[in-house]
Design a protein around this motif. Structure first.
Motif, PDB file in Angstrom:
ATOM      1  N   ALA A  36      47.854  32.806  35.651  1.00  0.00           N
ATOM      2  CA  ALA A  36      47.904  34.275  36.348  1.00  0.00           C
ATOM      3  C   ALA A  36      49.242  34.729  36.942  1.00  0.00           C
ATOM      4  O   ALA A  36      49.478  35.889  36.887  1.00  0.00           O
ATOM      5  CB  ALA A  36      47.056  34.120  37.818  1.00  0.00           C
ATOM      6  N   THR A  39      51.038  36.037  34.136  1.00  0.00           N
ATOM      7  CA  THR A  39      50.568  37.516  33.805  1.00  0.00           C
ATOM      8  C   THR A  39      50.926  38.535  34.893  1.00  0.00           C
ATOM      9  O   THR A  39      51.555  39.509  34.519  1.00  0.00           O
ATOM     10  CB  THR A  39      49.034  37.301  33.884  1.00  0.00           C
ATOM     11  OG1 THR A  39      48.476  36.527  33.063  1.00  0.00           O
ATOM     12  CG2 THR A  39      48.227  38.851  33.458  1.00  0.00           C
ATOM     13  N   ARG A  58      43.870  46.803  39.631  1.00  0.00           N
ATOM     14  CA  ARG A  58      43.894  45.634  38.734  1.00  0.00           C
ATOM     15  C   ARG A  58      42.561  45.278  38.568  1.00  0.00           C
ATOM     16  O   ARG A  58      41.667  44.934  39.332  1.00  0.00           O
ATOM     17  CB  ARG A  58      44.633  44.462  39.368  1.00  0.00           C
ATOM     18  CG  ARG A  58      45.970  44.358  39.550  1.00  0.00           C
ATOM     19  CD  ARG A  58      46.548  43.222  39.845  1.00  0.00           C
ATOM     20  NE  ARG A  58      46.277  42.632  41.064  1.00  0.00           N
ATOM     21  CZ  ARG A  58      46.989  42.520  42.059  1.00  0.00           C
ATOM     22  NH1 ARG A  58      48.249  42.363  42.094  1.00  0.00           N
ATOM     23  NH2 ARG A  58      46.516  42.028  43.431  1.00  0.00           N
ATOM     24  N   TRP A  60      40.542  42.106  36.842  1.00  0.00           N
ATOM     25  CA  TRP A  60      40.840  40.670  36.204  1.00  0.00           C
ATOM     26  C   TRP A  60      39.353  40.454  35.413  1.00  0.00           C
ATOM     27  O   TRP A  60      38.343  40.959  35.793  1.00  0.00           O
ATOM     28  CB  TRP A  60      40.725  40.021  37.394  1.00  0.00           C
ATOM     29  CG  TRP A  60      41.751  39.864  38.429  1.00  0.00           C
ATOM     30  CD1 TRP A  60      42.330  41.166  39.292  1.00  0.00           C
ATOM     31  CD2 TRP A  60      42.680  38.875  38.747  1.00  0.00           C
ATOM     32  NE1 TRP A  60      43.349  40.628  39.809  1.00  0.00           N
ATOM     33  CE2 TRP A  60      43.707  39.209  39.725  1.00  0.00           C
ATOM     34  CE3 TRP A  60      42.901  37.474  38.263  1.00  0.00           C
ATOM     35  CZ2 TRP A  60      44.532  38.591  40.474  1.00  0.00           C
ATOM     36  CZ3 TRP A  60      43.823  36.730  38.981  1.00  0.00           C
ATOM     37  CH2 TRP A  60      44.630  37.324  39.781  1.00  0.00           C
ATOM     38  N   VAL A  62      38.194  36.966  33.900  1.00  0.00           N
ATOM     39  CA  VAL A  62      38.270  35.615  34.221  1.00  0.00           C
ATOM     40  C   VAL A  62      37.215  34.693  33.403  1.00  0.00           C
ATOM     41  O   VAL A  62      36.157  35.327  33.373  1.00  0.00           O
ATOM     42  CB  VAL A  62      38.417  35.207  35.643  1.00  0.00           C
ATOM     43  CG1 VAL A  62      39.735  36.060  36.279  1.00  0.00           C
ATOM     44  CG2 VAL A  62      37.131  35.530  36.327  1.00  0.00           C
ATOM     45  N   TYR A  68      38.910  31.241  39.812  1.00  0.00           N
ATOM     46  CA  TYR A  68      39.521  32.335  40.396  1.00  0.00           C
ATOM     47  C   TYR A  68      39.396  32.168  41.872  1.00  0.00           C
ATOM     48  O   TYR A  68      40.736  32.193  42.631  1.00  0.00           O
ATOM     49  CB  TYR A  68      39.018  33.702  40.183  1.00  0.00           C
ATOM     50  CG  TYR A  68      39.320  34.789  40.917  1.00  0.00           C
ATOM     51  CD1 TYR A  68      40.524  35.358  40.743  1.00  0.00           C
ATOM     52  CD2 TYR A  68      38.523  35.358  41.911  1.00  0.00           C
ATOM     53  CE1 TYR A  68      40.596  36.789  41.563  1.00  0.00           C
ATOM     54  CE2 TYR A  68      38.716  36.454  42.732  1.00  0.00           C
ATOM     55  CZ  TYR A  68      39.942  37.020  42.407  1.00  0.00           C
ATOM     56  OH  TYR A  68      40.245  37.929  42.922  1.00  0.00           O
ATOM     57  N   CYS A  79      51.202  36.396  43.794  1.00  0.00           N
ATOM     58  CA  CYS A  79      51.264  37.878  43.739  1.00  0.00           C
ATOM     59  C   CYS A  79      52.219  38.434  44.512  1.00  0.00           C
ATOM     60  O   CYS A  79      52.942  39.434  44.358  1.00  0.00           O
ATOM     61  CB  CYS A  79      49.796  38.325  43.912  1.00  0.00           C
ATOM     62  SG  CYS A  79      49.672  39.951  43.559  1.00  0.00           S
ATOM     63  N   THR A  92      37.005  42.050  39.643  1.00  0.00           N
ATOM     64  CA  THR A  92      37.024  40.674  39.033  1.00  0.00           C
ATOM     65  C   THR A  92      35.870  40.525  38.197  1.00  0.00           C
ATOM     66  O   THR A  92      34.704  40.604  38.565  1.00  0.00           O
ATOM     67  CB  THR A  92      37.444  39.452  39.700  1.00  0.00           C
ATOM     68  OG1 THR A  92      38.529  39.774  40.638  1.00  0.00           O
ATOM     69  CG2 THR A  92      37.366  38.105  39.367  1.00  0.00           C
ATOM     70  N   VAL A 105      42.665  33.879  31.901  1.00  0.00           N
ATOM     71  CA  VAL A 105      42.723  35.011  32.799  1.00  0.00           C
ATOM     72  C   VAL A 105      43.471  36.232  32.178  1.00  0.00           C
ATOM     73  O   VAL A 105      44.430  36.113  31.031  1.00  0.00           O
ATOM     74  CB  VAL A 105      43.680  34.910  34.221  1.00  0.00           C
ATOM     75  CG1 VAL A 105      44.932  34.342  34.018  1.00  0.00           C
ATOM     76  CG2 VAL A 105      43.429  36.157  34.870  1.00  0.00           C
ATOM     77  N   GLU A 106      42.924  37.588  32.250  1.00  0.00           N
ATOM     78  CA  GLU A 106      43.657  38.637  31.550  1.00  0.00           C
ATOM     79  C   GLU A 106      43.669  39.827  32.725  1.00  0.00           C
ATOM     80  O   GLU A 106      42.472  39.781  33.499  1.00  0.00           O
ATOM     81  CB  GLU A 106      42.925  39.101  30.343  1.00  0.00           C
ATOM     82  CG  GLU A 106      43.318  40.354  29.945  1.00  0.00           C
ATOM     83  CD  GLU A 106      42.604  41.093  28.555  1.00  0.00           C
ATOM     84  OE1 GLU A 106      42.899  42.253  28.603  1.00  0.00           O
ATOM     85  OE2 GLU A 106      42.054  40.245  28.000  1.00  0.00           O
ATOM     86  N   ILE A 107      44.626  40.347  32.996  1.00  0.00           N
ATOM     87  CA  ILE A 107      44.839  41.441  34.112  1.00  0.00           C
ATOM     88  C   ILE A 107      44.884  42.680  33.560  1.00  0.00           C
ATOM     89  O   ILE A 107      46.037  42.770  33.111  1.00  0.00           O
ATOM     90  CB  ILE A 107      45.618  40.992  35.107  1.00  0.00           C
ATOM     91  CG1 ILE A 107      45.135  39.498  35.637  1.00  0.00           C
ATOM     92  CG2 ILE A 107      45.396  42.142  36.388  1.00  0.00           C
ATOM     93  CD1 ILE A 107      46.117  39.193  36.699  1.00  0.00           C
TER      94      ILE A 107
END
Length: 126
Positions: A36, A39, A58, A60, A62, A68, A79, A92, A105-107
């Motif tokens: 994260a 990212t 954003r 997310w 996951v 998370y 962050c 999320t 994770v991809e954001i």
């Protein structure tokens, strides 16, 4: 009667999909917070290069909601290190798996930049 004036003309949206850590070659034990944080840095660098001034949203994706939720202080500190005190709308979504199997994770960020040179959010991308 006066016509309503839309403020939408003053912003240019910058939508970046799949601004995500590329884990190829990374050991499988690199965990959620580490991915994260990388990212976050990737998102910041791409948005800054596009001239974005405000992170609006954003989303997310996951592989584990439990991962998370496991370290909120670590995620929050990371962050803030990257984006200062910027709190965009978030969603999320837990997914079964990702194409890159080691990625957890991809954001997907959405950001905007003012039409002028004046930032309208202090702290997000400063």
């Amino acid at each position: 009667m006066t016509a309503a004036v839309s403020a939408s003309h003053s912003l240019k949206a910058v939508t970046l999909v799949n601004t995500v850590l590329k884990p190829e070659g990374w050991p499988a034990q690199i965990g959620f917070v580490t991915q994260a944080l990388q990212t976050f840095r990737n998102i910041h660098d791409v948005l800054a290069s596009a001239g974005a001034k405000h992170l609006n949203r954003r989303t997310w994706y996951v592989t584990s909601i439990d991962d998370y939720l496991a370290n909120p202080k670590g995620l929050g500190a990371g962050c803030r290190d990257v984006f200062a005190r910027c709190f965009p709308a978030m969603a999320t979504i837990e997914v079964v798996r990702r194409v890159e199997r080691q990625a957890v994770v991809e954001i997907e960020p959405t950001a905007a930049r003012p039409a002028s040179d004046q930032p309208y959010c202090s702290g997000c991308m400063e």
